[in-house]
Design a protein around this motif. Sequence first.
Motif, short mmCIF file in Angstrom:
data_model
loop_
_atom_site.label_atom_id
_atom_site.label_comp_id
_atom_site.label_asym_id
_atom_site.label_seq_id
_atom_site.Cartn_x
_atom_site.Cartn_y
_atom_site.Cartn_z
N ASN A 173 0.82 -1.22 0.00
CA ASN A 173 0.00 0.00 0.00
C ASN A 173 0.85 1.26 0.00
OD1 ASN A 173 -2.47 -1.45 0.07
ND2 ASN A 173 -2.16 -1.79 2.25
N ARG A 174 1.86 1.29 -0.85
CA ARG A 174 2.76 2.44 -0.97
C ARG A 174 2.86 2.84 -2.43
NH1 ARG A 174 5.70 3.62 3.42
NH2 ARG A 174 5.85 2.09 5.06
N SER A 175 3.27 4.09 -2.64
CA SER A 175 3.61 4.51 -4.00
C SER A 175 4.96 3.91 -4.33
CB SER A 175 3.66 6.03 -4.09
OG SER A 175 4.73 6.52 -3.32
N LEU A 176 5.28 3.83 -5.61
CA LEU A 176 6.58 3.30 -5.99
C LEU A 176 7.73 4.16 -5.44
CD1 LEU A 176 8.30 1.21 -7.38
CD2 LEU A 176 7.96 2.43 -9.52
N PRO A 177 7.68 5.49 -5.59
CA PRO A 177 8.76 6.29 -5.00
C PRO A 177 8.85 6.11 -3.47
CG PRO A 177 7.54 7.61 -6.57
CD PRO A 177 6.78 6.34 -6.39
N GLY A 178 7.72 6.02 -2.79
CA GLY A 178 7.72 5.82 -1.35
C GLY A 178 8.31 4.47 -0.96
N TYR A 179 8.00 3.45 -1.76
CA TYR A 179 8.54 2.12 -1.48
C TYR A 179 10.06 2.10 -1.68
CZ TYR A 179 9.16 -2.90 -1.44
OH TYR A 179 9.58 -4.17 -1.12
N ILE A 180 10.53 2.73 -2.76
CA ILE A 180 11.97 2.78 -3.02
C ILE A 180 12.68 3.54 -1.90
CG2 ILE A 180 13.74 3.70 -4.57
CD1 ILE A 180 11.78 3.02 -6.89
N ARG A 181 12.09 4.66 -1.44
CA ARG A 181 12.70 5.39 -0.31
C ARG A 181 12.78 4.51 0.91
NH1 ARG A 181 9.64 9.69 -2.29
NH2 ARG A 181 7.95 9.19 -0.87
N ARG A 182 11.72 3.75 1.20
CA ARG A 182 11.72 2.87 2.38
C ARG A 182 12.80 1.80 2.27
NH1 ARG A 182 9.41 1.65 6.93
NH2 ARG A 182 8.79 -0.47 7.46
N VAL A 183 12.94 1.19 1.11
CA VAL A 183 13.97 0.16 0.91
C VAL A 183 15.36 0.76 1.12
CG1 VAL A 183 15.05 -1.32 -0.83
CG2 VAL A 183 12.56 -1.29 -0.59
N LEU A 184 15.58 1.95 0.57
CA LEU A 184 16.89 2.58 0.73
C LEU A 184 17.18 2.94 2.18
CD1 LEU A 184 16.92 4.82 -2.46
CD2 LEU A 184 18.28 2.76 -2.03
N TRP A 185 16.17 3.46 2.89
CA TRP A 185 16.34 3.78 4.32
C TRP A 185 16.70 2.53 5.11
CZ3 TRP A 185 16.68 8.00 7.34
CH2 TRP A 185 16.32 9.22 6.79
N LYS A 186 15.95 1.43 4.87
CA LYS A 186 16.21 0.18 5.59
C LYS A 186 17.63 -0.31 5.32
CE LYS A 186 12.55 -1.61 7.58
NZ LYS A 186 12.51 -1.85 9.00
N HIS A 187 18.04 -0.25 4.06
CA HIS A 187 19.38 -0.71 3.70
C HIS A 187 20.44 0.14 4.40
CE1 HIS A 187 22.54 -2.50 1.30
NE2 HIS A 187 22.96 -1.30 1.01
N ALA A 188 20.26 1.44 4.41
CA ALA A 188 21.23 2.34 5.07
C ALA A 188 21.27 2.07 6.57
CB ALA A 188 20.87 3.79 4.80
N GLU A 189 20.11 1.83 7.20
CA GLU A 189 20.07 1.56 8.64
C GLU A 189 20.78 0.25 8.96
OE1 GLU A 189 15.92 1.62 9.54
OE2 GLU A 189 15.87 3.80 9.75
N GLU A 190 20.59 -0.77 8.13
CA GLU A 190 21.23 -2.07 8.38
C GLU A 190 22.75 -1.95 8.28
OE1 GLU A 190 19.55 -4.79 5.61
OE2 GLU A 190 17.60 -4.81 6.60
N ARG A 191 23.23 -1.12 7.39
CA ARG A 191 24.68 -0.95 7.22
C ARG A 191 25.30 -0.20 8.38
NH1 ARG A 191 27.50 -2.01 2.38
NH2 ARG A 191 28.85 -0.42 3.22
#
Length: 49
Positions: free
Chosen positions: A28-46
């Motif tokens: 239930n997200r827009s594509l840009p919102g989903y991509i931002r979320r994936v990038l945030w999660k990846h940065a947090e994990e690193r």
Amino acid sequence: MKRLDKKVTVGLPLWLYDALKQLADENNRSLPGYIRRVLWKHAEEREEP
């Protein structure tokens, strides 16, 4: 107050665009919102030790 955002343009192969669009719809997200979320999660994990 000025926002400190940068805009980025990314070219994707159609198969990847379609896969991300489907995942965004399932969450239930827009594509840009989903991509931002994936990038945030990846940065947090690193950042975690």
